[in-house]
Design a protein around this motif. Sequence first.
Motif, PDB file in Angstrom:
ATOM      1  N   ALA A 137       0.828   6.775   2.955  1.00 63.51           N
ATOM      2  CA  ALA A 137       1.671   7.146   1.823  1.00 63.51           C
ATOM      3  C   ALA A 137       1.301   8.522   1.291  1.00 63.51           C
ATOM      4  O   ALA A 137       2.180   9.350   1.001  1.00 63.51           O
ATOM      5  CB  ALA A 137       1.538   6.102   0.709  1.00 63.51           C
ATOM      6  N   GLY A 138      -0.004   8.765   1.152  1.00 56.86           N
ATOM      7  CA  GLY A 138      -0.436  10.072   0.679  1.00 56.86           C
ATOM      8  C   GLY A 138      -0.052  11.176   1.633  1.00 56.86           C
ATOM      9  O   GLY A 138       0.414  12.241   1.223  1.00 56.86           O
ATOM     10  N   PHE A 139      -0.234  10.931   2.927  1.00 56.07           N
ATOM     11  CA  PHE A 139       0.132  11.936   3.930  1.00 56.07           C
ATOM     12  C   PHE A 139       1.622  12.261   3.852  1.00 56.07           C
ATOM     13  O   PHE A 139       2.017  13.428   3.831  1.00 56.07           O
ATOM     14  CB  PHE A 139      -0.213  11.429   5.330  1.00 56.07           C
TER      15      PHE A 139
ATOM     16  N   GLY B 173       0.811  -1.210   0.000  1.00 51.95           N
ATOM     17  CA  GLY B 173       0.000   0.000   0.000  1.00 51.95           C
ATOM     18  C   GLY B 173       0.843   1.257   0.000  1.00 51.95           C
ATOM     19  O   GLY B 173       0.515   2.246  -0.667  1.00 51.95           O
ATOM     20  N   MET B 174       1.952   1.246   0.727  1.00 53.34           N
ATOM     21  CA  MET B 174       2.847   2.402   0.762  1.00 53.34           C
ATOM     22  C   MET B 174       3.512   2.628  -0.591  1.00 53.34           C
ATOM     23  O   MET B 174       3.614   3.759  -1.071  1.00 53.34           O
ATOM     24  CB  MET B 174       3.922   2.192   1.834  1.00 53.34           C
ATOM     25  N   ILE B 175       3.962   1.544  -1.227  1.00 53.98           N
ATOM     26  CA  ILE B 175       4.665   1.669  -2.504  1.00 53.98           C
ATOM     27  C   ILE B 175       3.729   2.181  -3.601  1.00 53.98           C
ATOM     28  O   ILE B 175       4.057   3.099  -4.349  1.00 53.98           O
ATOM     29  CB  ILE B 175       5.279   0.308  -2.909  1.00 53.98           C
ATOM     30  N   VAL B 176       2.544   1.573  -3.684  1.00 56.73           N
ATOM     31  CA  VAL B 176       1.584   1.971  -4.710  1.00 56.73           C
ATOM     32  C   VAL B 176       0.948   3.313  -4.375  1.00 56.73           C
ATOM     33  O   VAL B 176       0.729   4.168  -5.242  1.00 56.73           O
ATOM     34  CB  VAL B 176       0.493   0.891  -4.866  1.00 56.73           C
ATOM     35  N   GLY B 177       0.676   3.511  -3.100  1.00 56.17           N
ATOM     36  CA  GLY B 177      -0.079   4.687  -2.696  1.00 56.17           C
ATOM     37  C   GLY B 177       0.665   5.997  -2.783  1.00 56.17           C
ATOM     38  O   GLY B 177       0.049   7.042  -3.051  1.00 56.17           O
ATOM     39  N   ALA B 178       1.974   5.982  -2.562  1.00 53.35           N
ATOM     40  CA  ALA B 178       2.708   7.244  -2.521  1.00 53.35           C
ATOM     41  C   ALA B 178       2.599   8.042  -3.819  1.00 53.35           C
ATOM     42  O   ALA B 178       2.139   9.189  -3.800  1.00 53.35           O
ATOM     43  CB  ALA B 178       4.172   6.983  -2.151  1.00 53.35           C
ATOM     44  N   PRO B 179       2.980   7.479  -4.978  1.00 50.25           N
ATOM     45  CA  PRO B 179       2.820   8.266  -6.214  1.00 50.25           C
ATOM     46  C   PRO B 179       1.370   8.459  -6.602  1.00 50.25           C
ATOM     47  O   PRO B 179       0.988   9.519  -7.114  1.00 50.25           O
ATOM     48  CB  PRO B 179       3.580   7.441  -7.262  1.00 50.25           C
ATOM     49  N   LEU B 180       0.525   7.441  -6.361  1.00 46.20           N
ATOM     50  CA  LEU B 180      -0.883   7.537  -6.738  1.00 46.20           C
ATOM     51  C   LEU B 180      -1.585   8.649  -5.965  1.00 46.20           C
ATOM     52  O   LEU B 180      -2.293   9.488  -6.538  1.00 46.20           O
ATOM     53  CB  LEU B 180      -1.580   6.201  -6.484  1.00 46.20           C
ATOM     54  N   MET B 181      -1.394   8.680  -4.655  1.00 46.38           N
ATOM     55  CA  MET B 181      -2.036   9.700  -3.827  1.00 46.38           C
ATOM     56  C   MET B 181      -1.470  11.087  -4.102  1.00 46.38           C
ATOM     57  O   MET B 181      -2.180  12.097  -4.007  1.00 46.38           O
ATOM     58  CB  MET B 181      -1.880   9.353  -2.349  1.00 46.38           C
ATOM     59  N   ALA B 182      -0.190  11.148  -4.465  1.00 46.57           N
ATOM     60  CA  ALA B 182       0.403  12.440  -4.808  1.00 46.57           C
ATOM     61  C   ALA B 182      -0.267  13.022  -6.050  1.00 46.57           C
ATOM     62  O   ALA B 182      -0.527  14.234  -6.129  1.00 46.57           O
ATOM     63  CB  ALA B 182       1.908  12.293  -5.041  1.00 46.57           C
ATOM     64  N   VAL B 183      -0.563  12.172  -7.020  1.00 45.47           N
ATOM     65  CA  VAL B 183      -1.249  12.633  -8.241  1.00 45.47           C
ATOM     66  C   VAL B 183      -2.681  13.046  -7.919  1.00 45.47           C
ATOM     67  O   VAL B 183      -3.161  14.093  -8.359  1.00 45.47           O
ATOM     68  CB  VAL B 183      -1.234  11.526  -9.315  1.00 45.47           C
ATOM     69  N   VAL B 184      -3.372  12.221  -7.133  1.00 48.80           N
ATOM     70  CA  VAL B 184      -4.769  12.493  -6.793  1.00 48.80           C
ATOM     71  C   VAL B 184      -4.919  13.823  -6.067  1.00 48.80           C
ATOM     72  O   VAL B 184      -5.872  14.574  -6.295  1.00 48.80           O
ATOM     73  CB  VAL B 184      -5.332  11.337  -5.933  1.00 48.80           C
ATOM     74  N   SER B 185      -3.965  14.143  -5.193  1.00 50.58           N
ATOM     75  CA  SER B 185      -4.098  15.324  -4.335  1.00 50.58           C
ATOM     76  C   SER B 185      -3.479  16.592  -4.925  1.00 50.58           C
ATOM     77  O   SER B 185      -3.395  17.604  -4.219  1.00 50.58           O
ATOM     78  CB  SER B 185      -3.457  15.035  -2.974  1.00 50.58           C
ATOM     79  N   ARG B 186      -3.086  16.565  -6.181  1.00 54.22           N
ATOM     80  CA  ARG B 186      -2.381  17.711  -6.763  1.00 54.22           C
ATOM     81  C   ARG B 186      -3.206  18.992  -6.698  1.00 54.22           C
ATOM     82  O   ARG B 186      -2.673  20.076  -6.482  1.00 54.22           O
ATOM     83  CB  ARG B 186      -2.009  17.436  -8.225  1.00 54.22           C
TER      84      ARG B 186
ATOM     85  N   ASP C 233       0.612  27.419  -5.645  1.00 48.22           N
ATOM     86  CA  ASP C 233       0.742  27.735  -7.073  1.00 48.22           C
ATOM     87  C   ASP C 233       1.386  26.612  -7.858  1.00 48.22           C
ATOM     88  O   ASP C 233       1.094  26.423  -9.033  1.00 48.22           O
ATOM     89  CB  ASP C 233       1.581  29.023  -7.251  1.00 48.22           C
ATOM     90  N   VAL C 234       2.277  25.859  -7.186  1.00 43.04           N
ATOM     91  CA  VAL C 234       2.991  24.796  -7.906  1.00 43.04           C
ATOM     92  C   VAL C 234       2.052  23.725  -8.409  1.00 43.04           C
ATOM     93  O   VAL C 234       2.384  22.956  -9.311  1.00 43.04           O
ATOM     94  CB  VAL C 234       4.081  24.163  -7.010  1.00 43.04           C
ATOM     95  N   ALA C 235       0.833  23.662  -7.828  1.00 43.93           N
ATOM     96  CA  ALA C 235      -0.111  22.639  -8.286  1.00 43.93           C
ATOM     97  C   ALA C 235      -0.568  22.896  -9.711  1.00 43.93           C
ATOM     98  O   ALA C 235      -1.154  22.031 -10.346  1.00 43.93           O
ATOM     99  CB  ALA C 235      -1.324  22.603  -7.352  1.00 43.93           C
ATOM    100  N   ARG C 236      -0.309  24.095 -10.220  1.00 40.69           N
ATOM    101  CA  ARG C 236      -0.707  24.417 -11.587  1.00 40.69           C
ATOM    102  C   ARG C 236       0.266  23.854 -12.619  1.00 40.69           C
ATOM    103  O   ARG C 236       0.017  23.937 -13.809  1.00 40.69           O
ATOM    104  CB  ARG C 236      -0.826  25.942 -11.735  1.00 40.69           C
TER     105      ARG C 236
END
Length: 389
Positions: free
Chosen positions: A106-108, A50-63, A184-187
Amino acid sequence: MPFGLYLLGLAVFAQGTSEFMLSGLVPDIARDLGVSVPAAGSLTSAFAVGMIVGAPLMAVVSRRWSRRGSLLGFLGTFLVAHVVGAVTSDFGVLLVTRVVGALANAGFLAVAVVTAIGMVDAKEKGRATSVLLSGVPVACVAGVPGGALLGQMWGWRSAFWAVVVLSVPALFAILRSVPGGVPDVARVGVRQEVRALRGPRLQLALLLGALVNGATFCTFTYLAPVVTSVTGLGAAWVPVVLALFGLGSFVGVSVGGRIADGRPVPLLVVGGVALLVGWGVFALTAGNPVAAVLLAFVQGALSFAVGSTLITQALYAAADAPTLAGGFTTAAFNVGAAVGPWVGGVVIGAGFGYRSPLWVSAGLVGLALAVGATGRRSRGVATPALPPM
């Protein structure tokens, strides 16, 4: 350092405790829920995946979310997952809560890393990262033994409730201390960030980090049988040695954070060589109680000093991927945390004994040094995106 950084570190401590505490709770969970010990052990693997998959996935979701909203959402989900895990009597439900908790963790962490470096001056990323990550070794020092003690006294569910109690104040602290606006970086476009993640300096830093972290958790995972079966100390010494390793980790991440911004190359080279030698000496002298106890502290310090510095260098190298950098860094280091113990288990299962994970750790660090040296020569990589010296 801003006080909010220490509050984020509190949340990391709670989540780190959750990640590692099952090592002392697996037999009780298996007995209580009527499953085998290997099945209960799969809870740890589920969290790692969950940590391995979740880290990049949650980072994209929360942009597109505010950092405060992201942190509150992930930590709230993590908290609810542990409440459900604490009350369920169904192993399948518990397994699902571990996966959900890992995704939220992971997302946190992915968002917290970016938030932490955004709270300080551009030349203080190393110190900010060390403050945030100090929650991990503190979890090793206090959280993991504390979880095991709670499990012995009041059952494994009490350890889950303890994680919930630790998470609640961090939830309110984030609400008050983290800005609520969307950065702003989320843009910056996802494709632009993904292209930035292909940079050779970043990839080198992530690979080295995964190797070093794999070495760290390969030995840490099997430190208990090393202490009892090789060193010859009683079971009562296991929490002491684990705590010493964690205490060394805290010292390493703290000292490394103060050096990582200004003199990362000497720290990585000298620390890496010392780490390699230390694992080899530990393997050779593991039968000596004094040497084993001392080296547990020393190797914990060196491992986290080098590892946290590599995280900092990855963040410097990923300046053009401001929202995804934390997620991919978290994922890479968790790959190491999953692969290292797996390789250690393979060599133990092959009959090489409980010293063999120490040799695996030495081999992984040696490989990291070789890859680092080759990368610098072939690509001209000195250090990833260093600040001015």
